[in-house]
Design an enzyme around this catalytic site. Structure first.
Site, PDB file in Angstrom:
ATOM      1  N   HIS A   1     -84.309 -64.549 -21.042  1.00  0.00           N
ATOM      2  CA  HIS A   1     -85.090 -63.736 -21.968  1.00  0.00           C
ATOM      3  C   HIS A   1     -86.582 -63.972 -21.745  1.00  0.00           C
ATOM      4  CE1 HIS A   1     -81.282 -63.285 -24.185  1.00  0.00           C
ATOM      5  NE2 HIS A   1     -81.852 -62.226 -24.728  1.00  0.00           N
TER       6      HIS A   1
ATOM      7  N   SER B   1     -75.136 -58.923 -36.174  1.00  0.00           N
ATOM      8  CA  SER B   1     -74.759 -59.043 -34.772  1.00  0.00           C
ATOM      9  C   SER B   1     -75.934 -59.593 -33.980  1.00  0.00           C
ATOM     10  CB  SER B   1     -74.348 -57.674 -34.211  1.00  0.00           C
ATOM     11  OG  SER B   1     -74.063 -57.785 -32.822  1.00  0.00           O
TER      12      SER B   1
ATOM     13  N   LYS C   1     -89.384 -66.360 -26.561  1.00  0.00           N
ATOM     14  CA  LYS C   1     -88.254 -66.115 -27.465  1.00  0.00           C
ATOM     15  C   LYS C   1     -87.927 -67.411 -28.189  1.00  0.00           C
ATOM     16  CE  LYS C   1     -83.384 -64.687 -27.613  1.00  0.00           C
ATOM     17  NZ  LYS C   1     -83.503 -63.937 -28.870  1.00  0.00           N
TER      18      LYS C   1
ATOM     19  N   LYS D   1     -92.972 -53.363 -38.112  1.00  0.00           N
ATOM     20  CA  LYS D   1     -94.147 -53.509 -37.253  1.00  0.00           C
ATOM     21  C   LYS D   1     -93.838 -54.333 -36.000  1.00  0.00           C
ATOM     22  CE  LYS D   1     -97.588 -53.061 -40.953  1.00  0.00           C
ATOM     23  NZ  LYS D   1     -98.736 -53.720 -41.659  1.00  0.00           N
ATOM     24  N   GLY D   2     -92.638 -54.874 -35.942  1.00  0.00           N
ATOM     25  CA  GLY D   2     -92.258 -55.702 -34.802  1.00  0.00           C
ATOM     26  C   GLY D   2     -91.812 -54.891 -33.603  1.00  0.00           C
TER      27      GLY D   2
END
Length: 204
Positions: A127, A95, A131, A9-10
């Protein structure tokens, strides 16, 4: 292949599920309310949640004996150790960034600093506002690559910017007296991360 997308859902998880389906895979969308003990066979789980969900993700993979591809950053050393333990039972690929461009950025950085060891190296990462981790996992990986290539010649500094809705920009600045080189990667959408994760799942 049956893929479980944890965090479907992200922002990135949703796109991951869509890409996996387009590539012909059967997708099971998982969120925090989904029980670990689902009576289905899963080949690989792709994790785009948060560091706080690490225990849930590990329990899910153990319960289903499935491989894990995770793109989550900001985990503690203890959480990373738990993932390493999981890696003894199933295949785990983790990663900070699954995009092809960032992989090439790291290779270019290594090549340049192998030749220019005594040049200054600064990394600037930008970003979106909000974040959670700073520096980003990608920036930490690039810094580690740069330090190794420099072989002990001075330090590498990372600068973090959090503003707007930027998907991710990483600049490697190499400089010496009278000249400089800047290598930049700009992510323009979240699909590059999702697609790379699905490709890793296919390789597993």
């Amino acid at each position: 292949m049956k893929i479980a997308v944890i965090g479907a859902k992200g922002r990135v998880g949703k796109i991951t599920a869509e890409i996996a389906r387009r590539r012909g895979h059967e997708v099971l969308e998982i969120d925090k309310d989904t029980k670990n003990e689902l009576n289905v066979k899963i080949d690989t789980a792709i994790d785009f949640t948060t560091a706080d969900a690490t225990d849930y993700v590990i329990k899910f993979c153990v319960a289903h004996r499935c491989n894990l591809v995770t793109g989550v950053t900001g985990r503690t050393a203890e959480q990373e150790d738990k993932l390493d333990e999981l890696g003894k039972k199933v295949k785990v690929v983790k990663s900070a960034n699954f995009s092809q461009g960032v992989d090439m950025l790291g290779k270019l950085c290594e090549t340049a600093l192998t030749e220019l060891k005594n040049w200054d190296c600064e990394i600037v990462e930008t970003h979106r506002k909000g974040k959670l981790d700073a520096p980003s996992g990608t920036a930490k990986t690039l810094a580690a690559t740069a330090c190794k290539a420099k072989g002990g010649f001075s330090t590498v500094t990372v600068h973090s910017v959090r503003a707007g809705s930027n998907y991710g920009k990483h600049e490697i600045i190499l400089a010496t007296d009278g000249e400089s080189i800047t290598i930049t990667h700009q992510a323009e959408n979240a699909e590059i991360f999702a697609r790379g994760a699905v490709i890793q799942a296919e390789k597993l």
